[in-house]
Design a protein around this motif. Structure first.
Motif, short mmCIF file in Angstrom:
data_model
loop_
_atom_site.label_atom_id
_atom_site.label_comp_id
_atom_site.label_asym_id
_atom_site.label_seq_id
_atom_site.Cartn_x
_atom_site.Cartn_y
_atom_site.Cartn_z
N ALA A 271 0.83 -1.20 0.00
CA ALA A 271 0.00 0.00 0.00
C ALA A 271 0.86 1.26 0.00
CB ALA A 271 -0.93 -0.01 1.21
N ALA A 272 1.95 1.25 0.77
CA ALA A 272 2.84 2.40 0.80
C ALA A 272 3.47 2.64 -0.57
CB ALA A 272 3.92 2.20 1.86
N ALA A 273 3.87 1.55 -1.24
CA ALA A 273 4.45 1.69 -2.58
C ALA A 273 3.43 2.27 -3.56
CB ALA A 273 4.94 0.33 -3.07
N LEU A 277 3.77 5.84 -5.60
CA LEU A 277 3.61 5.91 -7.05
C LEU A 277 2.53 6.92 -7.42
CD1 LEU A 277 4.34 4.92 -9.85
CD2 LEU A 277 2.77 3.00 -9.52
N ALA A 278 1.45 6.93 -6.62
CA ALA A 278 0.38 7.91 -6.86
C ALA A 278 0.90 9.34 -6.72
CB ALA A 278 -0.78 7.66 -5.89
N THR A 279 1.79 9.56 -5.75
CA THR A 279 2.37 10.89 -5.57
C THR A 279 3.18 11.31 -6.79
OG1 THR A 279 2.52 10.54 -3.18
CG2 THR A 279 3.89 12.27 -4.10
N LEU A 280 4.01 10.41 -7.27
CA LEU A 280 4.84 10.73 -8.44
C LEU A 280 3.96 11.02 -9.66
CD1 LEU A 280 7.67 8.07 -8.03
CD2 LEU A 280 7.76 10.52 -7.49
N LEU A 281 2.90 10.25 -9.82
CA LEU A 281 1.99 10.49 -10.94
C LEU A 281 1.32 11.86 -10.83
CD1 LEU A 281 0.12 7.11 -11.56
CD2 LEU A 281 1.59 8.35 -13.16
N SER A 282 0.87 12.19 -9.64
CA SER A 282 0.12 13.43 -9.45
C SER A 282 0.99 14.67 -9.67
CB SER A 282 -0.49 13.48 -8.05
OG SER A 282 0.52 13.50 -7.07
N LEU A 283 2.29 14.52 -9.48
CA LEU A 283 3.19 15.66 -9.66
C LEU A 283 3.59 15.87 -11.12
CD1 LEU A 283 5.51 15.30 -6.56
CD2 LEU A 283 3.67 16.94 -6.95
#
Length: 294
Positions: A271-273, A277-283
């Protein structure tokens, strides 16, 4: 935004350290009192009028934020630190949707992809029996049969806290057009103090010396986090700004392992991974042509 993430992760540690003995209203009251004192000092140093111009929306932001704190603190009392943090940090999904609906901010494909990954993390972490039945064979393959799911009440509280946090963050974006960040921060503990004082007076519980220290930590780290996230929300679109807070997920897993002997199990790591990944996508920016002419 990153400074607020570190501060909020340490706030979660202080709340978790309290162990759930004190009523949630008392924890919110202590947080509000400490934060209010700090806000008044900072407003005086900046020589600002604390009352602002859009008092109705400022009060509403305080009410919503206080409701979010109730949900978040109650969820932290029921759930391990890392899963509770993952569930709470679904709020970028809600923030993106609300910012699109209310503020007309664009939601690109990358933000939507980040939302899907965030919700997948929820499925992996919560796994209540109802969800297993809903997903059928796919749920069995994804969630597995080993290990007990998290308490459904704690999962619901954490998600409710995420939704209310998103509403508060969107209101901050709207208020930022006319109000100073310190004024926005000031109203949060002020309203929280008014809302929680009657509840605490009905059933007060005397904190121990260690609990007083933890309560001060809750107020201090929440204040630092609120200043960081308020300034961050005023400097970038709501969906992208709040997505950066996903970094709190691996921090929570680390603090839980270091201080509360919470295992770093495969579900939490997965879940942390996903949320990282969601953070990198959103940026990522949605338009590849952004560099033209710059």
């Amino acid at each position: 935004m990153l400074s607020s993430t570190v501060s909020f992760s340490l706030m979660g540690v202080c709340v978790k350290a309290l162990g759930g003995r004190l009523p949630v209203a008392e924890v919110v009251l202590a947080r509000s009192a400490v934060s209010l004192v700090l806000s008044v000092i900072m407003l005086r140093q900046a020589q600002l009028n604390p009352w602002g111009s859009r008092k109705g929306l400022l009060v509403l932001r305080g009410v919503i934020g206080t409701g979010a704190l109730f949900c978040v603190f109650a969820a932290l009392a029921q759930l391990p630190l890392a899963p509770a943090t993952v569930l709470q940090y679904l709020q970028p999904t809600f923030t993106a949707l609300l910012a699109w609906l209310l503020l007309k901010e664009t939601v690109g494909a990358t933000v939507l992809g980040a939302a899907v990954l965030g919700w997948l993390a929820v499925v992996i972490l919560s796994s209540p029996s109802e969800l297993m039945g809903l997903l059928g064979p796919a749920g069995t393959a994804l969630l597995g049969q080993s290990g007990a799911g998290l308490p459904l009440s704690g999962v619901v509280l954490a998600i409710a806290g995420a939704l209310l946090s998103a509403c508060a963050y969107v209101s901050v974006r709207a208020l930022g057009r006319t109000e100073h960040p310190l004024v926005i921060v000031f109203y949060f503990p002020l309203v929280g103090l008014v809302m929680t004082a009657p509840l605490v007076l009905l059933q007060p519980v005397m904190p121990s010396g260690w609990e007083v220290l933890a309560l001060v930590g809750v107020g201090l780290f929440t204040q630092l986090g609120q200043i960081g996230i308020t300034k961050g929300l005023l400097g970038m679109p709501a969906a992208r700004a709040t997505a950066m807070s996903y970094v709190q997920v691996p921090l929570a897993a680390l603090w839980g392992w270091l201080w509360f002997q919470e295992p770093l199990d495969p579900d939490t790591a997965t879940a942390a991974a996903l949320v990282l990944l969601a953070t990198l996508l959103s940026l990522r920016r949605s338009h590849p042509s952004r560099a033209v002419g710059r």
